[in-house]
Design a protein around this motif. Structure first.
Motif, PDB file in Angstrom:
ATOM      1  N   SER A 210       0.861  -1.188   0.000  1.00 55.32           N
ATOM      2  CA  SER A 210       0.000   0.000   0.000  1.00 55.32           C
ATOM      3  C   SER A 210       0.884   1.219   0.000  1.00 55.32           C
ATOM      4  O   SER A 210       1.887   1.285   0.683  1.00 55.32           O
ATOM      5  CB  SER A 210      -0.934   0.027   1.218  1.00 55.32           C
ATOM      6  OG  SER A 210      -0.196   0.178   2.400  1.00 55.32           O
TER       7      SER A 210
ATOM      8  N   THR B 165       0.577   5.675  -1.096  1.00 55.62           N
ATOM      9  CA  THR B 165      -0.068   6.752  -1.817  1.00 55.62           C
ATOM     10  C   THR B 165       0.762   7.066  -3.031  1.00 55.62           C
ATOM     11  O   THR B 165       1.954   6.750  -3.091  1.00 55.62           O
ATOM     12  CB  THR B 165      -0.167   8.014  -0.929  1.00 55.62           C
ATOM     13  OG1 THR B 165       1.158   8.415  -0.629  1.00 55.62           O
ATOM     14  CG2 THR B 165      -0.943   7.748   0.340  1.00 55.62           C
TER      15      THR B 165
ATOM     16  N   SER C 175       4.113   8.861  -2.137  1.00 51.24           N
ATOM     17  CA  SER C 175       5.234   8.130  -1.584  1.00 51.24           C
ATOM     18  C   SER C 175       5.937   7.278  -2.615  1.00 51.24           C
ATOM     19  O   SER C 175       7.148   7.174  -2.615  1.00 51.24           O
ATOM     20  CB  SER C 175       4.747   7.253  -0.417  1.00 51.24           C
ATOM     21  OG  SER C 175       3.835   6.306  -0.872  1.00 51.24           O
TER      22      SER C 175
ATOM     23  N   SER D 252      -9.153   3.600  -2.577  1.00 53.88           N
ATOM     24  CA  SER D 252      -8.038   3.450  -3.510  1.00 53.88           C
ATOM     25  C   SER D 252      -7.100   4.644  -3.506  1.00 53.88           C
ATOM     26  O   SER D 252      -5.991   4.561  -4.043  1.00 53.88           O
ATOM     27  CB  SER D 252      -8.565   3.211  -4.930  1.00 53.88           C
ATOM     28  OG  SER D 252      -9.110   4.401  -5.480  1.00 53.88           O
ATOM     29  N   ASN D 253      -7.539   5.769  -2.919  1.00 59.02           N
ATOM     30  CA  ASN D 253      -6.635   6.908  -2.778  1.00 59.02           C
ATOM     31  C   ASN D 253      -5.506   6.609  -1.790  1.00 59.02           C
ATOM     32  O   ASN D 253      -4.496   7.292  -1.768  1.00 59.02           O
ATOM     33  CB  ASN D 253      -7.406   8.145  -2.300  1.00 59.02           C
ATOM     34  CG  ASN D 253      -8.320   8.700  -3.380  1.00 59.02           C
ATOM     35  OD1 ASN D 253      -8.197   8.372  -4.548  1.00 59.02           O
ATOM     36  ND2 ASN D 253      -9.255   9.546  -2.973  1.00 59.02           N
ATOM     37  N   ARG D 254      -5.700   5.556  -0.960  1.00 59.73           N
ATOM     38  CA  ARG D 254      -4.722   5.246   0.076  1.00 59.73           C
ATOM     39  C   ARG D 254      -4.179   3.817   0.014  1.00 59.73           C
ATOM     40  O   ARG D 254      -3.101   3.549   0.530  1.00 59.73           O
ATOM     41  CB  ARG D 254      -5.338   5.479   1.471  1.00 59.73           C
ATOM     42  CG  ARG D 254      -5.699   6.927   1.738  1.00 59.73           C
ATOM     43  CD  ARG D 254      -6.260   7.106   3.138  1.00 59.73           C
ATOM     44  NE  ARG D 254      -6.489   8.514   3.431  1.00 59.73           N
ATOM     45  CZ  ARG D 254      -5.577   9.356   3.887  1.00 59.73           C
ATOM     46  NH1 ARG D 254      -4.346   8.922   4.113  1.00 59.73           N
ATOM     47  NH2 ARG D 254      -5.853  10.622   4.132  1.00 59.73           N
ATOM     48  N   VAL D 255      -4.951   2.899  -0.575  1.00 62.39           N
ATOM     49  CA  VAL D 255      -4.572   1.488  -0.579  1.00 62.39           C
ATOM     50  C   VAL D 255      -4.227   1.053  -1.999  1.00 62.39           C
ATOM     51  O   VAL D 255      -4.873   1.458  -2.964  1.00 62.39           O
ATOM     52  CB  VAL D 255      -5.719   0.611  -0.020  1.00 62.39           C
ATOM     53  CG1 VAL D 255      -5.342  -0.866  -0.059  1.00 62.39           C
ATOM     54  CG2 VAL D 255      -6.051   1.041   1.411  1.00 62.39           C
ATOM     55  N   SER D 256      -3.224   0.213  -2.120  1.00 66.04           N
ATOM     56  CA  SER D 256      -2.792  -0.295  -3.418  1.00 66.04           C
ATOM     57  C   SER D 256      -3.935  -0.986  -4.150  1.00 66.04           C
ATOM     58  O   SER D 256      -4.660  -1.806  -3.577  1.00 66.04           O
ATOM     59  CB  SER D 256      -1.639  -1.286  -3.214  1.00 66.04           C
ATOM     60  OG  SER D 256      -1.414  -2.043  -4.378  1.00 66.04           O
TER      61      SER D 256
ATOM     62  N   SER E  54       2.662  13.877  -8.069  1.00 62.12           N
ATOM     63  CA  SER E  54       2.967  13.286  -6.780  1.00 62.12           C
ATOM     64  C   SER E  54       4.402  13.539  -6.358  1.00 62.12           C
ATOM     65  O   SER E  54       4.719  13.557  -5.177  1.00 62.12           O
ATOM     66  CB  SER E  54       2.692  11.782  -6.816  1.00 62.12           C
ATOM     67  OG  SER E  54       3.377  11.184  -7.879  1.00 62.12           O
TER      68      SER E  54
ATOM     69  N   ARG F 256      -4.442  12.545  -7.801  1.00 61.68           N
ATOM     70  CA  ARG F 256      -4.740  11.985  -6.488  1.00 61.68           C
ATOM     71  C   ARG F 256      -6.222  11.697  -6.288  1.00 61.68           C
ATOM     72  O   ARG F 256      -6.599  10.939  -5.408  1.00 61.68           O
ATOM     73  CB  ARG F 256      -4.256  12.937  -5.385  1.00 61.68           C
ATOM     74  CG  ARG F 256      -2.751  13.111  -5.297  1.00 61.68           C
ATOM     75  CD  ARG F 256      -2.379  13.988  -4.107  1.00 61.68           C
ATOM     76  NE  ARG F 256      -0.947  14.212  -4.031  1.00 61.68           N
ATOM     77  CZ  ARG F 256      -0.320  15.232  -4.591  1.00 61.68           C
ATOM     78  NH1 ARG F 256      -1.009  16.119  -5.279  1.00 61.68           N
ATOM     79  NH2 ARG F 256       0.984  15.371  -4.470  1.00 61.68           N
TER      80      ARG F 256
END
Length: 445
Positions: A4, A6, A9, A87-91, A218, A365
């Motif tokens: 996972s 963002t 990162s 999905s904005n935070r998890v793979s 990003s 994002r």
């Protein structure tokens, strides 16, 4: 391999392998996502293919069968939105893996003798797990391609639906005739588990050869603002793409739920003949969607605006489908099959177009959430269309009259949606108004 992260990162920390390897991996992932969408539509289609034995076994009226089909969409849109924000935070790799597992296991309860309630609940859970399928697959694929190259992979993923149903129609019909309708559900369970294993080994998050704008955004090269979702979705492009997809999904829902029984009850085809004939719109669906992706990409490489290459193209296609929808129940023979094929296939190109133009006007994002909201809103047609059509058929003097009225309603909606999209879908203009640099990618090459 990341579990996972963002976008920020991953972009900051990844330099990546050589471009050739990245390109190969992009198409491997896209191929797996294509199969993912194939299974997705086969799961949807199986209930329609087994409609006659299910109606007979459970003694269902047209409205009850329509309710069973509509139940699939009870949580479809809610789930799509929720998973979109997740999905904005998890793979997306792990999101897609869990979704496919749930699809597979929802096939199992009905292989034993069960009541109508169990069948309904299994379809509701399946719908909840399938709701995010298209936006998550698109989101995963778009991480590997820049905007001007997204038309083809977007089209390929939507081709998966056509191929899935085209393969499912004759194969699952054969299984239903030979072994009973429950074995068709078991076959889909087994196929789903095989895909999960392949994805676990080969699936990968697109953070290396992904979109230039996404990496720059990003990584700090471009500071895209957070745009209120209502501004994106209610822009001309957002709303036009939604309504065009809504009316097209209305037609798709009828193809899945009501065309198989129409062939058998009104037109008098056998189950095996119906399974064979249903290949026509699904094969045409795949060809039209793939053709749209190639044509749109070819046009944009030659400087044609996204408005014409995507918005106007999609709008005109849906209007043609609407005309065919109104006419096909009024004809017979070969002409009827041709019109039926066009009516239920040509409009499907707007699902890929809608995802692409919404990606074009969305900050990187926010794209996963935007695509999920778009899909959730458009697929509410699947919740409404089967039940409403069932009520129309039930209230008509004869089944043939009811089907004709139901298909005419769908045709008029297609005409309205296509016209609106041709007029107001303008991605470059709306991207500039929203402060998204996607417009620059399209016109500045």
């Amino acid at each position: 391999m990341r579990t996972s992260a963002t976008p920020a990162s991953t972009a900051d920390n990844e330099t990546g392998p050589p471009p050739a390897r990245s390109s190969r991996r992009a198409w491997v992932v896209t191929g797996l996502l294509l199969v993912f969408m194939l299974i997705n539509f086969a799961d949807k289609a199986v209930l329609g293919l087994a409609a006659k034995p299910i109606i007979q076994e459970f003694g269902l009226s047209p409205s009850e069968y329509g309710l069973l089909q509509s139940g699939f969409y009870a949580l479809y849109g809610i789930s799509a939105i929720a998973v979109g924000f997740l999905s904005n935070r998890v793979s997306t790799k792990w999101i897609l893996l869990v979704m496919a597992l749930v699809w597979a296991f929802t096939m199992l309860p009905v292989i034993w003798p069960v009541g109508f309630a169990v069948l309904l609940v299994s379809r509701i859970v399946l719908g909840a797990a399938e709701g995010p399928a298209n936006p998550m697959a698109m989101h995963a694929a778009h991480k590997w391609f820049p905007n001007e190259k997204r038309s083809l992979p977007s089209a390929l993923l939507n081709v998966g639906g056509g191929i899935g149903a085209a393969v499912a129609a004759p194969v699952l019909t054969t299984v239903i005739i030979a072994f009973g309708w429950r074995w068709a559900f078991f076959a889909l369970f087994a196929i789903g588990i095989v895909w999960v294993l392949l994805w676990l080994v080969l699936g990968e998050e697109g953070t290396i050869a992904g979109a230039a704008r996404d990496r720059q955004t990003s990584g700090g090269g471009i500071d895209e603002p957070h745009v209120p979702y209502r501004r994106i979705l209610l822009s001309g492009t957002g709303f036009g793409a939604f309504f065009n997809a809504f009316v097209s999904y209305w037609g798709l829902a009828l193809l899945i739920s009501w065309v198989p029984p129409y062939f058998q009850i009104v037109l008098g085809y056998s189950a095996s003949e119906t399974g064979t004939l249903l290949v026509l719109p699904w094969v045409a669906n795949a060809l039209f969607v793939l053709g749209q992706g190639l044509l749109s990409e070819w046009l944009m490489r030659r400087g044609v605006s996204s408005r014409l290459a995507r918005g106007v193209l999609g709008g005109v296609a849906v209007m043609i489908a609407g005309i065919a929808m109104v006419l096909f129940p009024l004809t017979a023979g070969g002409l009827q099959l041709v019109l039926m094929t066009v009516a239920f296939s040509l409009g499907a190109i707007v699902f890929a177009i809608g995802s692409t133009v919404n990606s074009e006007i969305s900050p990187a994002r926010q794209r996963g959430a935007v695509l999920s909201i778009y899909t959730a809103a458009a697929t509410t047609a699947g919740l409404i269309a089967p039940y409403v059509t069932g009520r129309i058929i039930e209230a008509a003097a004869t089944p043939a009259t009811g089907y004709t009225i139901g298909f005419t309603v769908a045709g008029v909606l297609l005409l309205l949606g296509g016209l609106l999209a041709a007029l107001i879908v303008r991605p470059e203009r709306d991207a500039r108004r929203l402060g998204v640099d996607g417009a620059c990618e399209v016109v500045a090459r």
